[in-house]
Design an enzyme around this catalytic site. Structure first.
Site, mmCIF file in Angstrom:
data_model
loop_
_atom_site.group_PDB
_atom_site.id
_atom_site.type_symbol
_atom_site.label_atom_id
_atom_site.label_comp_id
_atom_site.label_asym_id
_atom_site.label_seq_id
_atom_site.Cartn_x
_atom_site.Cartn_y
_atom_site.Cartn_z
ATOM 1 N N ARG A 72 54.717 -36.456 7.032
ATOM 2 C CA ARG A 72 53.922 -35.226 7.748
ATOM 3 C C ARG A 72 52.900 -34.635 6.905
ATOM 4 N NH1 ARG A 72 56.633 -31.159 8.173
ATOM 5 N NH2 ARG A 72 58.620 -31.915 7.136
ATOM 6 N N TYR A 201 52.013 -42.497 11.664
ATOM 7 C CA TYR A 201 53.336 -42.475 11.015
ATOM 8 C C TYR A 201 54.372 -41.516 11.904
ATOM 9 C CZ TYR A 201 57.160 -41.585 8.041
ATOM 10 O OH TYR A 201 58.594 -41.429 7.432
ATOM 11 N N GLY A 202 55.469 -41.519 12.065
ATOM 12 C CA GLY A 202 56.861 -40.870 12.359
ATOM 13 C C GLY A 202 56.267 -39.586 13.084
ATOM 14 N N LYS A 210 58.933 -33.668 16.341
ATOM 15 C CA LYS A 210 58.471 -32.260 15.930
ATOM 16 C C LYS A 210 57.180 -31.576 16.793
ATOM 17 C CE LYS A 210 61.576 -32.480 13.183
ATOM 18 N NZ LYS A 210 61.660 -33.193 11.599
ATOM 19 N N HIS A 230 65.346 -26.600 14.225
ATOM 20 C CA HIS A 230 65.606 -27.803 13.438
ATOM 21 C C HIS A 230 67.160 -28.250 12.962
ATOM 22 C CE1 HIS A 230 63.475 -30.202 9.707
ATOM 23 N NE2 HIS A 230 64.101 -30.927 10.663
ATOM 24 N N SER A 252 63.734 -30.362 5.873
ATOM 25 C CA SER A 252 63.510 -31.751 5.828
ATOM 26 C C SER A 252 64.110 -32.714 4.539
ATOM 27 C CB SER A 252 62.186 -32.418 5.947
ATOM 28 O OG SER A 252 61.530 -31.599 7.206
ATOM 29 N N ALA A 253 65.047 -33.657 4.908
ATOM 30 C CA ALA A 253 65.327 -34.289 3.852
ATOM 31 C C ALA A 253 66.430 -33.517 2.967
ATOM 32 C CB ALA A 253 64.501 -35.094 2.997
ATOM 33 N N CYS A 254 67.306 -32.748 3.627
ATOM 34 C CA CYS A 254 68.172 -31.927 2.882
ATOM 35 C C CYS A 254 69.420 -31.992 3.456
ATOM 36 C CB CYS A 254 67.677 -30.319 2.719
ATOM 37 S SG CYS A 254 66.283 -30.001 1.886
ATOM 38 N N GLY A 255 69.830 -33.249 4.257
ATOM 39 C CA GLY A 255 71.226 -33.570 4.550
ATOM 40 C C GLY A 255 71.770 -33.368 6.065
ATOM 41 N N LYS A 256 70.616 -33.011 7.054
ATOM 42 C CA LYS A 256 71.173 -32.969 8.416
ATOM 43 C C LYS A 256 71.978 -34.184 8.910
ATOM 44 C CE LYS A 256 67.114 -31.595 9.890
ATOM 45 N NZ LYS A 256 66.713 -31.542 8.545
ATOM 46 N N THR A 257 71.146 -35.443 8.729
ATOM 47 C CA THR A 257 71.685 -36.569 9.250
ATOM 48 C C THR A 257 72.899 -37.027 8.349
ATOM 49 O OG1 THR A 257 69.591 -37.510 9.501
ATOM 50 C CG2 THR A 257 71.397 -39.080 9.806
ATOM 51 N N ASP A 281 68.925 -33.811 14.111
ATOM 52 C CA ASP A 281 67.759 -33.084 13.723
ATOM 53 C C ASP A 281 67.217 -31.892 14.482
ATOM 54 O OD1 ASP A 281 65.468 -33.449 11.696
ATOM 55 O OD2 ASP A 281 64.261 -33.889 13.381
ATOM 56 N N ARG A 378 62.148 -44.716 6.498
ATOM 57 C CA ARG A 378 63.130 -44.177 7.329
ATOM 58 C C ARG A 378 63.565 -45.432 8.439
ATOM 59 N NH1 ARG A 378 63.481 -38.334 8.477
ATOM 60 N NH2 ARG A 378 62.030 -37.350 6.578
ATOM 61 N N ASN A 506 82.053 -32.554 2.235
ATOM 62 C CA ASN A 506 81.451 -31.195 2.921
ATOM 63 C C ASN A 506 82.176 -30.807 3.997
ATOM 64 O OD1 ASN A 506 79.326 -30.973 1.166
ATOM 65 N ND2 ASN A 506 77.874 -32.366 2.541
HETATM 66 P P1 GTP Z 1 65.103 -35.190 7.910
HETATM 67 O O1 GTP Z 1 65.267 -36.086 8.972
HETATM 68 O O2 GTP Z 1 63.923 -35.260 7.047
HETATM 69 O O3 GTP Z 1 64.833 -33.617 8.720
HETATM 70 O O4 GTP Z 1 66.000 -35.232 7.010
HETATM 71 P P2 GTP Z 1 67.839 -34.546 7.044
HETATM 72 O O5 GTP Z 1 67.710 -33.052 6.679
HETATM 73 O O6 GTP Z 1 68.257 -35.370 7.996
HETATM 74 O O7 GTP Z 1 68.034 -35.260 5.286
HETATM 75 P P3 GTP Z 1 69.213 -36.390 4.956
HETATM 76 O O8 GTP Z 1 70.777 -36.263 5.914
HETATM 77 O O9 GTP Z 1 68.370 -37.703 5.552
HETATM 78 O O10 GTP Z 1 69.283 -36.395 3.583
HETATM 79 C C1 GTP Z 1 68.168 -36.486 3.069
HETATM 80 C C2 GTP Z 1 68.691 -36.683 1.471
HETATM 81 O O11 GTP Z 1 69.400 -35.847 1.014
HETATM 82 C C3 GTP Z 1 69.349 -38.116 1.209
HETATM 83 O O12 GTP Z 1 68.638 -38.733 0.017
HETATM 84 C C4 GTP Z 1 70.612 -37.819 0.846
HETATM 85 O O13 GTP Z 1 71.015 -38.648 -0.013
HETATM 86 C C5 GTP Z 1 70.781 -36.245 0.447
HETATM 87 N N1 GTP Z 1 72.025 -35.655 0.639
HETATM 88 C C6 GTP Z 1 72.483 -35.562 1.803
HETATM 89 N N2 GTP Z 1 73.520 -34.913 1.867
HETATM 90 C C7 GTP Z 1 73.823 -34.529 0.613
HETATM 91 C C8 GTP Z 1 75.056 -33.951 -0.158
HETATM 92 O O14 GTP Z 1 75.865 -33.274 0.519
HETATM 93 N N3 GTP Z 1 75.011 -33.711 -1.560
HETATM 94 C C9 GTP Z 1 73.733 -34.316 -2.006
HETATM 95 N N4 GTP Z 1 73.692 -34.097 -3.442
HETATM 96 N N5 GTP Z 1 72.844 -34.920 -1.581
HETATM 97 C C10 GTP Z 1 72.838 -35.148 -0.314
HETATM 98 C C1 SPV Z 2 61.446 -34.148 9.330
HETATM 99 O O1 SPV Z 2 60.402 -34.138 8.162
HETATM 100 O O2 SPV Z 2 62.031 -32.929 9.220
HETATM 101 C C2 SPV Z 2 61.621 -35.323 9.933
HETATM 102 C C3 SPV Z 2 60.793 -36.562 9.930
HETATM 103 O O3 SPV Z 2 62.679 -35.326 10.631
HETATM 104 S S1 SPV Z 2 59.304 -36.439 10.870
HETATM 105 O O4 SPV Z 2 59.859 -36.915 12.235
HETATM 106 O O5 SPV Z 2 58.547 -37.236 10.360
HETATM 107 O O6 SPV Z 2 59.087 -35.042 11.008
HETATM 108 MN MN MN Z 3 63.684 -33.206 10.611
#
Ligand code: GTP
Ligand code: SPV
Ligand code: MN
Length: 601
Positions: A72, A201-202, A210, A230, A252-257, A281, A378, A506
């Site tokens: 993004r 892209y995405g 989003k 979110h 984003s990329a802090c562990g939701k999935t 998400d 992704r 967790n």
């Molecule tokens: P978006 O799709 O961008 O919104 O991301 P998201 O919030 O769904 O994040 P996702 O679950 O994909 O995790 C992103 C990164 O965080 C990955 O590289 C995981 O390895 C890391 N991660 C997720 N959960 C944990 C956790 O409990 N501990 C640690 N240390 N890392 C974690």
């Molecule tokens: C985020 O960045 O929070 C995502 C990926 O979930 S994107 O759809 O590219 O925004």
């Molecule tokens: Mn997201």
């Protein structure tokens, strides 16, 4: 090609977009298998998509975006409301007419020689009172194939709209020349319109995600009495069969999935605990007939971060990618035509194609510290593939929310978990989310930034009014409001190592959260909220890793760090929000005063 709807509002707008962009051909996406197969074949023949190993990954495709187009672009994302104040200090703003005057020439004739695909889609289960319809026109087959996974796409989406309604979100996308200098992601919340250009892209181009389901929907929710957040949505099934639903907002990329799909430790599964995924998400939430807050996942698939996903960290996400998925910007094992990314396993393929398309020796390449997959590469995977998908996934009424969680990446200060005193304090806690930045957006990684409610890039209006809306929702929900918590999986020791195992473990924190909601566990009252007694976080099976000393560190409230945190929050409210036109509710300033007074006592 003939339109798929009698709705004159849709047809008029599509006609206008055709006249503007001048495609050679217009294809309405009905969503049929024949049509999608033909599009897949076409994309494979042009090289836009690459076929993965069909024995191991049936139905799976690969796509590589331009190296300048991998995340993004927040600095090129705009909220165009009539007034600058409407967009507020967290958004880039331009006057809607001025923006359209700039964009219009860029779209003029942009689809000459190309096909326009008209994609009807529903965000939310078809027929759900919480669902909404969008129409995206695009010149990208990649977008069509991804929207097929991420939304309920095709003629059926028009069923919800009917023949006369004007309540649909218009989305105009062209990849144009994928020129990063001319890339714009623009939301017009007051006219339910999104314009995206020069990206493929995405989140920049899957406009249901989003752009609609957060930026436009947050604005709609403010006006219509609901919330677009979110947030992941999960259900924890207890041994007696009762399921408690929890939502969680992390940047984003802090562990939701990962949290949404967690597999509980053995200690829990043996007793009969199970986690079900409703969403990973985005959550749309509205008070139900019984006065509780109900959540649906507006999406139909997962657009998940690939690196770090493996059978141990997230078995369910990995399983979801095994059929009918699309991989974007990961690496390919050339011998097997299977996907690979950092953290999938410890064996990078020797004959590898890295994410930019170069053939390399993956072992030597990674040994040099190079990445085979882009850090924000992704997978797009159908929700129905997920082994732990909730039976309520398609429930049009949604699921009742017992607890809401905020969190982010914080190497210090923030404890593993704490509970807010009430909804108003919880709203403050959400406003105070800050997190170290990730590769999900372009720009520096690892820098601490404020990201209120994990929505900084996604609030479609004035952040202060958004906070006021949270407070209003709390008043409507009253004592039926979900309890609000904050978590931090990312605390580090002096050597920079995470001190909490995270992922499946967790569950131990979710367990405490549920017990707090049921009133079956005590807590320590601190100036910042209720913190667990160390013995109340179950560490059965991880006693060696999480020793009593580590648990003390995880739960520690360092008064000096928290005084600094509050000072920074006051500066943030005053300088970054209020001085720049954000309308901060007095109730949030009162919360700051109260926390400060408690810390000084
Ligand atoms: P978006 O799709 O961008 O919104 O991301 P998201 O919030 O769904 O994040 P996702 O679950 O994909 O995790 C992103 C990164 O965080 C990955 O590289 C995981 O390895 C890391 N991660 C997720 N959960 C944990 C956790 O409990 N501990 C640690 N240390 N890392 C974690
Ligand atoms: C985020 O960045 O929070 C995502 C990926 O979930 S994107 O759809 O590219 O925004
Ligand atoms: Mn997201």
């Amino acid at each position: 090609m003939a339109s798929l709807t009698k709705n004159p509002n849709v047809n008029k707008w599509v006609d206008e977009m055709v006249a503007l962009t001048q495609p050679d051909k217009v294809v309405w996406i009905d969503g049929s298998d024949e049509q999608l197969k033909a599009l897949r074949d076409e994309a494979l023949s042009t090289g836009e998509m690459i076929l993965m190993n069909q024995d191991e990954y049936p139905g799976c495709l690969y796509h590589r975006t331009a190296p300048n187009d991998v995340a993004r672009v927040e600095d090129r994302t705009f909220i165009c409301t009539k007034t600058k104040e409407g967009a507020g200090p967290t958004n880039n703003w331009m006057d809607p007419d001025e923006m359209w005057n700039m964009l219009k020439p860029m779209y003029d004739g942009v689809m000459k020689g190309r096909t326009m695909y008209v994609i009807p889609y529903s965000m939310g289960p078809i027929g759900s009172p919480l669902a909404k319809v969008g129409v995206e026109v695009t010149d990208s087959i990649y977008v069509v194939l991804n929207m097929d996974i991420m939304t309920r796409m095709g003629a059926k989406a028009f069923e919800n709209l009917g023949d006369t309604s004007d309540d649909f979100v218009r989305g105009l996308h062209s990849k144009a020349d994928v020129d990063p200098e001319k890339r714009y992601i623009v939301q017009f919340p007051e006219s339910n319109t999104i314009c995206s250009i020069n990206s493929a892209y995405g989140g920049n181009v899957l406009l249901g995600k989003k752009c609609f389901a957060l930026r436009i929907a947050s604005f709609q929710g403010k006006n219509e009495g609901w919330m677009a957040e979110h947030m992941l949505i999960l259900g924890v099934q207890k041994p007696d069969g009762d399921v408690k639903y929890i939502t969680a907002a992390f940047p984003s990329a802090c562990g939701k999935t990962n949290l949404a799909m967690l597999i509980p430790p053995k200690f829990y599964t043996e007793q009969g605990y199970k986690v079900w995924t409703v969403g990973d998400d985005i959550a749309w939430m509205k008070p139900g007939k019984d006065g509780r807050l109900y959540a649906i996942n507006p999406e139909n698939g997962f657009f998940g971060v690939a690196p770090g996903t493996n059978a141990k960290s997230n078995y369910n996400a990995l399983a979801s990618t095994k059929k009918n998925a699309i991989f974007t910007n990961v690496a390919i094992n050339k011998d097997t035509m299977t996907p690979w990314w950092e953290g999938l396993d410890k064996n990078p393929p020797v004959n590898a194609i890295e994410w930019k398309g170069a053939e390399v020796n993956g072992v030597e390449y990674t040994a040099k510290g190079e990445k085979l997959a882009h850090p924000n590469s992704r997978f797009t995977a159908p929700a129905e593939n997920c082994p732990c998908i909730s039976s309520e996934f398609n429930n049009p009424e949604g699921v009742p929310v017992t607890a809401m969680i905020f969190g982010g990446r914080r190497e210090k200060t923030t404890p593993l978990v704490y509970q807010s005193f009430d909804w108003v304090h919880g709203t403050y806690v959400g406003s105070a989310v800050s997190s170290e930045t990730t590769a999900a957006a372009t720009g520096a990684v690892g820098v601490l930034r404020h990201d209120p409610m994990a929505m900084k890039p996604f609030i479609g209006y004035n952040v202060g009014d958004y906070w006021a809306h949270w407070l209003e929702m709390g008043e409507i929900l009253g004592d039926k409001a979900p309890k609000i918590f904050n978590v931090n999986w990312f605390k580090k020791d002096e050597n920079g190592n995470f001190i909490w195992p995270g992922f499946g473990d967790n569950m131990r924190v979710l367990d405490w959260i549920i017990k707090r909601c049921e009133g079956t566990v005590d807590a320590v009252e601190t100036p910042i909220g209720f913190v667990p007694k160390p013995e109340d976080i179950n560490v059965t099976g991880i006693e060696d890793e999480v020793t009593p000393e580590i648990m003390d560190k995880l739960l520690d409230i360092d008064v000096d760090l928290w005084k600094a945190e509050i000072k920074e929050m006051r500066r943030y409210y005053d300088e970054d929000i209020k001085a720049k036109g954000g309308h901060i509710p007095q109730a949030l300033y009162d919360q700051l005063d109260k926390i400060e007074a408690r810390l000084n006592k």
